[in-house]
Each structure stands twice: as structure tokens, then as C-alpha cells.
Design a protein around this motif. Structure first.
Motif, PDB file in Angstrom:
ATOM      1  N   VAL A   1       0.869  -1.183   0.000  1.00 10.92           N
ATOM      2  CA  VAL A   1       0.000   0.000   0.000  1.00 10.92           C
ATOM      3  C   VAL A   1       0.900   1.225   0.000  1.00 10.92           C
ATOM      4  O   VAL A   1       1.446   1.605   1.028  1.00 10.92           O
ATOM      5  CB  VAL A   1      -0.935   0.002   1.227  1.00 10.92           C
ATOM      6  CG1 VAL A   1      -1.852   1.221   1.198  1.00 10.92           C
ATOM      7  CG2 VAL A   1      -1.754  -1.277   1.298  1.00 10.92           C
TER       8      VAL A   1
ATOM      9  N   GLU B   1       0.256   4.596  -5.584  1.00 11.65           N
ATOM     10  CA  GLU B   1      -1.029   3.991  -5.919  1.00 11.65           C
ATOM     11  C   GLU B   1      -2.175   4.829  -5.379  1.00 11.65           C
ATOM     12  O   GLU B   1      -3.193   5.033  -6.053  1.00 11.65           O
ATOM     13  CB  GLU B   1      -1.103   2.567  -5.358  1.00 11.65           C
ATOM     14  CG  GLU B   1      -0.140   1.593  -5.993  1.00 11.65           C
ATOM     15  CD  GLU B   1      -0.512   1.261  -7.431  1.00 11.65           C
ATOM     16  OE1 GLU B   1      -1.687   1.490  -7.821  1.00 11.65           O
ATOM     17  OE2 GLU B   1       0.364   0.789  -8.166  1.00 11.65           O
ATOM     18  N   ASN B   2      -2.036   5.329  -4.161  1.00 15.43           N
ATOM     19  CA  ASN B   2      -3.088   6.164  -3.587  1.00 15.43           C
ATOM     20  C   ASN B   2      -3.228   7.475  -4.355  1.00 15.43           C
ATOM     21  O   ASN B   2      -4.341   7.944  -4.610  1.00 15.43           O
ATOM     22  CB  ASN B   2      -2.795   6.447  -2.111  1.00 15.43           C
ATOM     23  CG  ASN B   2      -3.261   5.332  -1.209  1.00 15.43           C
ATOM     24  OD1 ASN B   2      -4.450   5.052  -1.123  1.00 15.43           O
ATOM     25  ND2 ASN B   2      -2.331   4.678  -0.530  1.00 15.43           N
TER      26      ASN B   2
ATOM     27  N   SER C   1      -9.639   5.818  -2.151  1.00 17.34           N
ATOM     28  CA  SER C   1      -8.368   5.308  -2.661  1.00 17.34           C
ATOM     29  C   SER C   1      -7.730   4.348  -1.670  1.00 17.34           C
ATOM     30  O   SER C   1      -7.101   3.361  -2.075  1.00 17.34           O
ATOM     31  CB  SER C   1      -7.412   6.466  -2.966  1.00 17.34           C
ATOM     32  OG  SER C   1      -6.921   7.056  -1.783  1.00 17.34           O
TER      33      SER C   1
ATOM     34  N   THR D   1      -6.657   0.692  -2.833  1.00 11.55           N
ATOM     35  CA  THR D   1      -5.251   0.270  -2.818  1.00 11.55           C
ATOM     36  C   THR D   1      -5.041  -0.905  -1.862  1.00 11.55           C
ATOM     37  O   THR D   1      -4.184  -1.765  -2.111  1.00 11.55           O
ATOM     38  CB  THR D   1      -4.330   1.434  -2.430  1.00 11.55           C
ATOM     39  OG1 THR D   1      -4.775   2.033  -1.216  1.00 11.55           O
ATOM     40  CG2 THR D   1      -4.314   2.494  -3.523  1.00 11.55           C
TER      41      THR D   1
ATOM     42  N   SER E   1      -1.341   7.301   3.172  1.00  7.56           N
ATOM     43  CA  SER E   1      -0.927   5.920   2.936  1.00  7.56           C
ATOM     44  C   SER E   1      -0.620   5.197   4.240  1.00  7.56           C
ATOM     45  O   SER E   1      -0.866   3.984   4.354  1.00  7.56           O
ATOM     46  CB  SER E   1       0.294   5.892   2.011  1.00  7.56           C
ATOM     47  OG  SER E   1      -0.047   6.423   0.738  1.00  7.56           O
TER      48      SER E   1
END
Length: 809
Positions: A162, A166-167, A551, A555, A698
Motif C-alpha cells: 500500500v 497507488e493512492n 483510494s 489500494t 498511505s
């Protein structure tokens, strides 16, 4: 709950005998089969069917929860009727106190109830305000023993997947959709993105449809009728406009794309709506609306047009705006800031009136170019509506029960009535008969306003903003959650059914992966994907609120896509949060009705704004689910010690964990710790990605991933070799050349079901395949299966496989 006549009399005697003294403490028992304990300090009574309750004061600890055992008084049965009755004699209460899990604020004449219970319906008991509440359901999962928290290197490695990039990608995509307002069509772009991503990662991803009732949840601040009383319109806060041309028997619906504050029509086709902020909308055919940005950062309260070019609006900030080109451009004709100007009307092309706060009344006699104050009888009341029946006769209503009257075209005014009511709307059928409405009240006169009688009704009026008389003795009254109709001049009232136009189908998305040992035990990660702003129809990027939570859920789903675990995990993305938690409530109620065993819900809402250097996070929880707050706190200490976690934070947080509490499921809410200040771009068009901290976001996502993994207990990771191979042929299927009657799925041994979906996510067919090595999906003989792309999902205890197949007919 049915209350006997004896009990009603007893209640009245209690009120009379105690005199509602703020120092009195009254304890009454054994009234038939209902026992009552009431603290009269706050001037209210609590009744619980088949039980007893104590109203708590600010200094006392909670006496009981609404579920299960409460102190020494015994249980409250599930489904018991719970009433709070507010005595209406004192309207000056402005205090906050807590009744078990229900938070109540009394402010003036308004009663605001929120918290862990929900308002089920309003009732009237002997003239007092009463709210029937939906009590919390008993916890469903108290027998669940959460797994022990201990370091697991697999969990540690999985949460590292994670990451910030990606977020960022997900938030960037979602916040670039112009708006994700639940009423808008644009929200479907976000929904398809979420659904397709979950399917891409191998989850059983489905669309969960629920119904939103526009009539039940409406907020209508204005209604307008034509002078001949043949047609009526009212705009909703949702942006929808309802219209009837048959005396209110049937309605049609259009979409204005503004939050409707006021509406005005010149005829059946030409109309305008003043949006709550900045924007207006206009139509030339009564159906299709054009949105116009006025260029002013004002909040509009009323609108009036003299002809198709010349119009006026009043503002909350104290301005009168004028247009000479049908609303294309506007300018300030008068400014009396900061007085709120609530209502405007003209009696001819030159003479008009505006009323507002603090007894303000303005007049123009030159078509709105110049305005001056009018001397009226001594009143400082907020004046809410000015209405003229003709060029001579008019009325003004306002707070403090104020009704003013003129018979000389507004040159002089007299006070017809004063009181303690909050009056907001007024309309007259002729010079003698009229009605006015407001908060919990409708008045009626048959002598031109010399005397006014309060209208009694079995239906609670609530807050009514407007009232209009149509033909054949028909009346309409509208307000907060209210569309009421009378066919006998106001003697009796009924709630209006808007029919098919009053229903909207809204959608959640849920992605699932079944557990291998305890598939009936579920852990849910939830976030809302809708957004709102001061201009929700046009610009609502919602980066922090709540693309950040969405998100995080996505993720995490991508990071855990190949995890085989003991328990089921679901990724739930809901709509309708900004309108009152409708998506999560629909899902939680559905889960309860279907006896779903949800052991934990982790909600993430606004998790990316860091107002200081400390990385800290609030966890909202409640009894008896504080164990989950402790759980995430301990997981955080083990895997992510850099986060400062504050569990057991007070306040419900107004987010999607609450409906799970209401339905007896353990749930917590992750939300930014406010620090020195709350997120400054909350619910604005400036809630954008550049304000967010993706290291913080994150880390919060990893914390929830670690908590979910600890709860579902990962067994191992799937590999490509582990996954069975399924052969699908022919693909594409061509009806004109196919040698089989359908599509064959070979290599399905070990699986249980084959599900076929349309590209939009609708289930087409579900086939039981347990114990079979291959299965035929019959296509040629079905007229319901058209050409197109279809999605197939094969599932069972060994996991699930997905793919696409094309059909050409």
C-alpha cells in the motif's frame, strides 16, 4: 406504541402537578405495564414500551445503553417503541444533553436529534412535540473473539504494498471527475472505475442498488403557482424540479442542476430558479434547464421576474440583484448588508417590496433601480415572506408570530397578529380567506386576517417554508421532508406521493473475497465515493472528502488481491453519504435482514489532510464496540508506530460507520485529527489534491490494511500455478456459425457456481456447477441474450476466476 387514555391523563397530570420546575425530579412507576422515570430538569419525558428508562443530566454517567441490559432495570426488548416527549410550554431551551445514545439539541423552537439511534417517525401526543426513535439493535457479534494481535511477517510485507503512488493515482483520477454528487450522472464514472478495478484484481465485484425517496428526504424552500392557480412548481435541494398542471394530482420531474432556493415562472414555459450559491438556472420550455454562473459569491434567497428580461434576486448577504437580459448578467441594484433579505415581490412593473431581518421592509417605485426603507409598526422580527393579492392588498409574515397587513398598496401597514411562532410562508385565495405556515404550524383566516385559527392535523407539519392555494379548495404546503396536500381548504392534510418520479436508484459497489475457514465471518473496509461542495452540480472534486478514503480501500484491495485468509473480506464503496448516510444505511440494513455475520467494519473518511507535523489520527468508536478502537490502536503500535492514534474519540463523526452501529455491528471511523484547525476546504470546490499529504494518507491505509489482515487471518498467498485453468469456447460466440447451442466452460471442477453479468453489472444468469468438470451456458435458444460483452465469474471454496466473453447475433 399505543398509549392508553389512562397513561395520557397521567402524563398530563405529571406536567400540571410538577409545574415544569427546573429543580423537580419526578419518579413515577407502575403505570399499567409501563414504568416511567423522568428527569424534569430538561422539561421532557421518556417513555419506553415494556421497560423503564432514566434521562441523564450532563453530570451523570450513562444509565443504560438502548440494547440489552441497562444497569439494574432489566432489558429493553428489541423493537420496543421509544418516545421522547418535549413539553411545548417553554420554547427558550438552548441546551445540549445526552439521552443514552441519542444526542439532542434544543435550540429555540427547533429540536435536532442525531446520534446512534435514528428518527423513525414524528407523532403528536396531546399537542406536545414527540419523536419516535429507532433504538439500537442488540449487538449481533458479541460472541466473536478477535484474533490475538501478534507480529506476522506476512502482514508486514503485505501492507508495504500500500504505497503513496497507488493512492495518489486513485485520488487524482477521482478528483478530476467534475463532480461525484450523488444526484448527478457524473458519479457513474467513479462507480464504473471502482467496479472495474475490483474485477481486474479478481474480486467478486457487484453493484448494490438501493432506492432514495425524494419526497421523504426532500428539502423544499419555495413553491410557485401561476396567478390563475392552474399550475404549481417547487424546486428541491437535490436539484430536481417538480411540476403539476392538474391541481397537484400528478407531477412530472426535471433537473435544474442547482440547489433550488427559490423559483419563479412567468407562464407554463418560462421560469427561473435561484440556486443557493452563485448560480441560477432558467428554462424556456419548462423542462430543459440552463445553468448560469452569476459571478457573485452570494447566497440567494428569493427571485422574481417582471417579464422575460427583467428580474431580481435577494441575497443572504443583503443585496438586491437585477438583470435586464433574462439572467445572463446581474448587477447590484441595492445593498443593505449584512441584513438578510428573504422575499421579493412586485405589484406592477414599477412598484415592488423586499422584506428581511430585523423588521426590514424596502420599497421601489421605479422598477427596481432605487430602493428605500418603509416605515412599519414597531417590530424587530425577521420578516420571511411578502405577498400581495392585488395592487392594494398584501400581507407579510415572519418570526415572533408576526403578521402585517396593508390595504393601500404598501404605503401603510398594521400588525394583525403577534405571538411566539416562526412563520415563513403565506398565500391568500381572495381578500378574505388565506393561510400562513411555518415551523410546526399552519394558520387559517376567513376574515382577511382579523382573526387567525391554528389548523389541527394528525400529520405533523414540521418545518414548512411555503404554502399555496390552487383551484377547487386545494392547498399545498412544502418544507423539510414535507410535501402536504389538502383538498378541503386545510381542514385535513395528507402527504403527497410523487410516484415513480419520486424514486431514485442509487448504487454502492462491493468487492468480496470469501474466507477459507470461516467464510460467514466478514470484515468490511468501507468509504464513501460521493462528494459535495458549495457548487455540487458543477464542481465537487472531493479529494479529501472522500477520494482519500476511497483510494485507501481500493489500494488495500489491490495489495491483498492474492491473499488466502480464514475470513471473508469485503470492500464497500458507498454513495449517498453526503445526503445522510443512505448508501451505508441501505447496506447495513440489508446485511441485518439477511443475517450477515459482520465481525468488524473499518470506515475511512477524510484521511489525507495533515495540519501539523505530527502524524495523528482519530478513531471514532462507541460501546460496546470500543474493543475495535483498542484493536486498531494495538495493531498500529505493532506495525506502524509512527502514527499517533487517538482511540475512543467522542462524536459520531457523521460518517458511514454509524448505520452499522445502528444495526448491531462493530464499526470504527478513521478520520483526521483536527489539531489546530479543521480541514479548511471541507465541502468546497477547493477540496483538491494539492492540499493532501499522501505519506499520511498511505500510513492510515496501511494501518487499516494491517488491522483487516489481523482480523481475517491470512493463510498464504495464491500463485499463478495455484489458480486453476478454465477454458471458455467459442469466444466470441457467433450465432450464425456456432456448432454448439451455447458457450462451454471447461475445467470448472472444484468450483460451485458460474455467474454471468452484463457489462453494466446486472446478473444475467447463475448456474450451479458443483461436481461438474464442464458446463454449457445456453445462448442460442434465448431471446433475452443480445449481442455484446458479458462478464463471467466462477466461484467456490477454492477462490474465484473472472473473464469476458463476446456474443455476436
Amino acid at each position: 406504541m399505543q398509549i392508553s387514555f389512562r397513561l395520557e391523563v397521567t402524563l398530563i397530570l405529571i406536567l400540571l402537578l410538577t409545574g415544569l420546575s427546573k429543580s423537580d425530579y419526578v419518579f413515577v412507576t407502575s403505570i399499567e405495564d409501563i414504568e416511567i422515570s423522568a428527569l424534569m430538569e430538561r422539561e421532557c419525558l421518556l417513555l419506553i414500551d415494556e421497560g423503564r428508562a432514566v434521562i441523564r443530566s450532563e453530570t451523570q454517567s450513562p444509565v443504560f445503553p438502548i440494547y440489552g441490559e441497562y444497569d439494574r432495570y432489566g432489558p429493553i426488548p428489541e423493537g420496543a417503541d421509544l418516545y421522547i416527549i418535549f413539553n411545548p410550554l417553554n420554547r427558550d431551551l438552548s441546551d445540549i444533553y445526552t439521552l443514552s445514545k441519542i444526542h439532542i439539541k434544543l435550540s429555540g423552537d427547533k429540536t435536532i436529534i442525531n446520534g446512534f439511534g435514528s428518527i423513525d417517525e414524528e407523532v403528536r401526543l396531546r399537542g406536545a412535540e414527540a419523536y419516535k426513535l429507532n433504538p439500537l439493535k442488540p449487538p449481533k457479534t458479541l460472541d466473536f473473539m478477535p484474533p490475538r494481535i501478534e507480529y506476522n511477517p506476512l502482514i508486514d510485507s503485505l501492507i508495504d504494498r500500500v504505497n503513496e503512488y497507488e493512492n495518489y493515482k486513485v485520488v487524482d483520477y477521482l478528483s478530476q471527475i467534475p463532480t461525484r454528487y450523488s444526484f448527478s450522472s457524473e458519479i457513474s464514472q467513479a462507480r464504473y472505475f471502482i467496479r472495474d478495478k475490483l474485477r481486474e484484481w479478481g474480486y467478486d465485484s457487484r453493484v448494490f442498488t438501493y432506492q432514495y425517496d425524494l419526497g421523504e428526504h426532500c428539502w423544499i424552500q419555495d413553491l410557485h403557482r401561476l396567478p390563475d392557480r392552474s399550475e404549481i412548481w417547487f424546486p428541491m435541494k437535490s436539484g430536481y424540479v417538480f411540476h403539476s398542471d392538474d391541481n397537484g394530482n400528478n407531477f412530472d420531474r426535471s433537473q435544474s442542476r442547482v440547489i433550488g432556493a427559490a423559483i419563479y415562472f412567468l407562464d407554463s414555459n418560462k421560469g427561473w430558479i435561484a440556486g443557493y450559491h452563485r448560480e441560477i438556472s432558467r428554462t424556456s420550455d419548462g423542462t430543459l434547464w440552463q445553468t448560469i454562473d452569476t459571478g457573485f459569491d452570494y447566497h440567494y434567497l428569493d427571485i422574481h421576474f417582471l417579464d422575460e428580461n427583467t428580474g431580481f434576486m435577494t441575497t443572504k448577504e443583503g443585496q438586491i440583484l437585477k438583470t435586464n437580459n433574462s439572467g445572463d448578467t446581474w448587477y447590484v441594484a441595492h445593498n443593505i448588508s449584512p441584513i438578510e433579505l428573504h422575499s421579493i415581490t412586485f405589484i406592477n412593473q414599477e412598484k415592488g417590496f423586499v422584506c428581511g431581518d430585523a423588521g426590514t421592509l424596502l420599497k421601489t417605485e421605479d422598477g427596481g433601480d432605487n430602493w428605500s426603507e418603509v416605515d412599519i409598526p414597531n417590530t424587530d422580527a425577521m420578516l420571511r415572506k411578502v405577498f400581495f393579492l392585488n395592487e392594494n392588498v398584501g400581507w407579510i409574515v415572519g418570526f415572533k408570530g408576526t403578521i402585517l397587513h396593508t390595504e393601500d398598496g404598501g404605503e401603510t401597514w398594521e400588525i394583525q397578529r403577534e405571538g411566539d411562532e416562526y412563520l415563513i410562508g403565506v398565500d391568500f385565495k381572495d381578500s378574505q380567506e388565506g393561510w400562513c405556515c411555518g415551523i410546526d404550524v399552519i394558520f387559517h383566516t376567513t376574515d382577511g386576517g382579523e382573526t387567525w385559527e391554528e389548523v389541527e392535523s394528525d400529520i405533523p407539519f414540521g418545518t414548512l417554508f411555503g404554502i399555496s392555494s390552487l383551484r377547487y379548495n386545494t392547498l399545498f404546503a412544502v418544507g423539510v421532508g414535507r410535501i402536504l396536500r389538502s383538498e378541503d381548504g386545510g381542514e385535513t392534510w395528507e402527504e403527497v406521493n410523487l410516484g415513480e418520479f419520486g424514486k431514485l436508484n442509487w448504487k454502492n459497489v462491493v468487492g468480496s473475497k470469501m474466507g477459507y475457514e470461516y467464510p460467514d465471518e466478514e470484515v468490511i473496509l468501507v468509504a464513501h465515493y460521493d462528494s459535495i461542495s458549495n457548487l455540487p452540480w458543477d464542481t465537487a472534486p472531493g479529494a479529501d472528502d472522500n477520494a482519500s478514503g476511497t483510494s485507501a480501500v481500493l489500494t488495500i484491495a489491490k495489495a491483498l488481491r492474492d491473499v488466502r485468509a480464514k475470513r471473508t473480506i469485503r470492500y464497500l464503496l458507498v454513495s449517498g453519504e453526503e445526503q445522510g448516510l443512505w448508501g451505508s444505511r441501505a447496506y447495513a440494513e440489508w446485511a441485518r435482514e439477511n443475517d450477515m455475520n459482520i465481525v468488524a467494519v473499518l470506515n475511512m473518511d477524510m484521511i489525507a489532510y495533515l495540519d501539523e507535523d505530527i502524524i495523528d489520527l482519530d478513531i471514532r468508536d462507541t460501546e460496546p464496540y470500543t474493543w475495535l478502537g483498542d484493536y486498531i490502536y494495538e495493531v498500529g503500535k505493532l506495525y506502524l508506530p509512527e502514527i499517533t492514534i487517538y482511540p475512543h474519540q467522542e462524536g459520531s463523526g457523521g460518517s458511514d460507520h454509524i448505520p452499522f452501529w445502528e444495526n448491531g455491528y462493530p464499526a470504527i471511523c478513521n478520520i483526521e485529527h483536527p489539531g489546530d484547525h479543521w480541514y479548511p476546504y471541507y465541502h468546497t470546490t477547493e477540496d483538491r489534491i494539492e492540499h493532501l499529504n499522501f505519506n499520511y494518507q498511505s500510513l492510515t491505509a496501511r494501518l487499516n490494511a494491517a488491522t483487516a489482515l489481523t482480523l481475517i487471518e491470512p493463510i498464504s498467498l495464491e500463485t499463478t500455478e495455484d489458480r486453476p485453468k478454465v477454458v471458455v469456447f467459442p469466444n466470441p460466440y457467433r450465432a450464425d456459425s456456432a456448432t454448439s447451442e451455447g458457450i462451454i466452460f471447461a475445467g470448472v471442477g472444484g468450483f460451485e457456481t458460474l455467474s454471468i453479468y452484463s457489462i453494466s453489472g446486472d446478473l444475467i444468469e447463475k448456474i450451479d456447477i458443483e461436481g461438474r468438470d464442464s458446463v454449457l451456458w445456453p445462448v442460442s435458444g434465448s431471446n433475452d441474450i443480445e449481442s455484446g460483452i458479458y462478464l463471467w465469474v466462477i466461484g467456490g471454496n477454492d477462490g474465484r476466476l473472472t473473464g469476458k466473453v463476446a456474443i455476436i447475433k
